[in-house]
Design a protein around this motif. Structure first.
Motif, short mmCIF file in Angstrom:
data_model
loop_
_atom_site.label_atom_id
_atom_site.label_comp_id
_atom_site.label_asym_id
_atom_site.label_seq_id
_atom_site.Cartn_x
_atom_site.Cartn_y
_atom_site.Cartn_z
N LYS A 111 0.82 -1.22 0.00
CA LYS A 111 0.00 0.00 0.00
C LYS A 111 0.85 1.26 0.00
O LYS A 111 0.51 2.25 -0.64
N SER A 112 1.99 1.21 0.71
CA SER A 112 2.85 2.39 0.81
C SER A 112 3.81 2.51 -0.36
O SER A 112 4.59 3.47 -0.42
N GLY A 113 3.77 1.54 -1.28
CA GLY A 113 4.72 1.55 -2.39
C GLY A 113 6.14 1.28 -1.96
O GLY A 113 7.09 1.68 -2.63
N GLY A 114 6.30 0.60 -0.82
CA GLY A 114 7.62 0.29 -0.30
C GLY A 114 8.24 1.39 0.52
O GLY A 114 9.34 1.22 1.06
N ASN A 115 7.55 2.51 0.65
CA ASN A 115 8.07 3.63 1.44
C ASN A 115 7.76 3.44 2.92
O ASN A 115 6.80 2.76 3.28
N ASN A 116 8.58 4.06 3.74
CA ASN A 116 8.29 4.00 5.17
C ASN A 116 7.07 4.85 5.48
O ASN A 116 6.62 5.68 4.67
N PHE A 117 6.49 4.65 6.67
CA PHE A 117 5.27 5.38 7.02
C PHE A 117 5.10 5.44 8.53
O PHE A 117 5.79 4.74 9.28
N THR A 118 4.19 6.28 8.95
CA THR A 118 3.75 6.33 10.34
C THR A 118 2.32 5.78 10.39
O THR A 118 1.51 6.09 9.52
N MET A 119 2.02 4.99 11.41
CA MET A 119 0.68 4.39 11.49
C MET A 119 0.19 4.31 12.92
O MET A 119 0.91 3.87 13.82
N VAL A 120 -1.03 4.74 13.12
CA VAL A 120 -1.72 4.62 14.40
C VAL A 120 -2.37 3.25 14.49
O VAL A 120 -3.00 2.78 13.55
N VAL A 121 -2.21 2.59 15.65
CA VAL A 121 -2.92 1.35 15.94
C VAL A 121 -3.76 1.59 17.18
O VAL A 121 -3.23 1.95 18.23
N SER A 122 -5.07 1.41 17.05
CA SER A 122 -5.97 1.70 18.17
C SER A 122 -7.00 0.59 18.32
O SER A 122 -7.34 -0.09 17.34
N GLY A 123 -7.47 0.39 19.54
CA GLY A 123 -8.47 -0.62 19.81
C GLY A 123 -9.89 -0.09 19.69
O GLY A 123 -10.15 1.09 19.98
N ALA A 124 -10.81 -0.96 19.27
CA ALA A 124 -12.21 -0.57 19.21
C ALA A 124 -12.81 -0.47 20.61
O ALA A 124 -13.84 0.18 20.81
N SER A 125 -12.16 -1.12 21.58
CA SER A 125 -12.60 -1.07 22.97
C SER A 125 -11.41 -1.37 23.86
O SER A 125 -10.35 -1.78 23.38
N ALA A 126 -11.58 -1.17 25.16
CA ALA A 126 -10.52 -1.52 26.10
C ALA A 126 -10.27 -3.03 26.06
O ALA A 126 -11.18 -3.82 25.90
N GLY A 127 -9.00 -3.42 26.19
CA GLY A 127 -8.67 -4.83 26.20
C GLY A 127 -8.70 -5.48 24.83
O GLY A 127 -8.74 -6.72 24.72
N ALA A 128 -8.64 -4.70 23.77
CA ALA A 128 -8.71 -5.26 22.41
C ALA A 128 -7.41 -5.93 22.00
O ALA A 128 -7.39 -6.71 21.04
N GLY A 129 -6.31 -5.62 22.69
CA GLY A 129 -5.02 -6.18 22.30
C GLY A 129 -4.24 -5.29 21.36
O GLY A 129 -3.40 -5.75 20.59
#
Length: 321
Positions: A143-161
């Motif tokens: 998706k990034s075309g091989g370029n580096n990127f910044t990405m947010v990872v968030s849970g839909a709820s508490a304890g989502a992992g």
């Protein structure tokens, strides 16, 4: 998840990742220049103008405050190159590769340590989990075309992992000896990555954001995993939104992405259902990913959580359970 949203990945059982993917072709790039950040994030240009060899020869026998040789721990300049004045694309890739090889680990997590912490590594016996995180990494690189990127990872709820997914995704990028990964603990209310990695940080992200002259090298910590570094949350944790909406936070993310083309930056954030932090940070990042706990969130609530992200930045969901 509704079909307007990028990839769908599932994590079944304890720490297993399953699923098929649908990646969109849209690509986002933050319009930033090194000139915007050089004043805010300069790191002693006189000292850093020396060659790597001169630096390491000079520091080889010096000790830090804890009596640890600099050559064994001070590789922060490996993650933040020696000059912040170079324009995009001007970094010598040969030098970068040389720096990556020379990144030092004051300690190394053993396979037993990694298994206990549920962190993937190339020789892990849990091949399904390793391969599925590798597959997710591959899809993101496409998706990034091989370029580096910044990405947010968030849970839909508490304890989502969310922290589990963020850390293992960063570890998957660090598998490649030509790449590095940086995971940033942006869950200021309940930070956990430093505990998982058995690190006792004195400072972190909020300390850097709060002090204009703060040296970035003080907040980057080795993790015991080759080519993977951690920026912990920091000592100040009140009113997270004020930190994340600051101009310095925007400059910081632009700098760590632009200045090292082989670095992939993952931000572990508070659940999007409980805090606006993930949405705020996603506006500053290239991509956003949602972690949904299996069987604990309805499809409607999961879709509502996904809708909080901009559609062009949202790459999909991981079902964890």
């Amino acid at each position: 998840m509704r079909n307007r949203r990028g990839c769908c990945v599932s994590v079944t059982g304890r720490g297993r990742v399953d699923g098929g993917y649908r990646m969109t072709n849209q690509k986002n790039d933050i319009d930033a220049s090194a000139e915007d950040v050089q004043d805010q994030l300069s790191t002693r240009s006189d000292e850093l103008s020396q060659s790597d060899d001169s630096y390491w020869l000079k520091k080889k026998n010096e000790l830090n405050a804890d009596g640890v040789p600099y050559s064994e721990w001070d590789d922060s300049r490996m993650l933040v190159p020696s000059s912040l004045e170079l324009g995009p694309g001007a970094v010598d890739r040969y030098v970068i590769s040389k720096q990556i090889v020379r990144m030092q680990e004051p300690r190394r997590l053993t396979p037993e340590d990694m298994d206990e912490r549920r962190i993937i590594y190339p020789e892990s016996s849990n091949r399904p989990m390793v391969n599925r995180f590798r597959d997710l990494r591959t899809k993101l690189l496409e998706k990034s075309g091989g370029n580096n990127f910044t990405m947010v990872v968030s849970g839909a709820s508490a304890g989502a992992g969310c922290s589990f997914v963020a850390l293992n995704l960063a570890a998957a990028f660090a598998f490649d000896q030509a790449k590095t990964a940086l995971v940033i603990d942006c869950n200021l209310r309940e930070p956990s990555l430093h505990t998982t990695l058995d690190i006792m940080p004195e400072t972190g992200l909020t300390d850097f954001l709060d002090e204009p002259d703060y040296d970035i090298s003080r907040i980057i910590y080795p993790t015991g995993i080759p080519r993977l570094r951690l920026i912990p949350s920091g000592s100040r944790r009140e009113i997270p939104g004020e930190f994340f909406t600051s101009f310095r936070m925007k400059q910081f993310l632009q700098a760590v992405r632009r200045r090292y083309p082989d670095r992939f930056i993952i931000l572990d954030t508070a659940p999007i259902s409980e805090s606006p932090d993930a949405r705020i940070l996603s506006e500053l990042c290239d991509y956003a990913m949602l972690v949904v706990p299996h069987g604990r969130v309805s499809a409607g609530l999961a879709d509502q959580a996904a809708m909080a992200f901009h559609s062009e930045k949202f790459v999909g969901a991981v079902i964890n359970g």
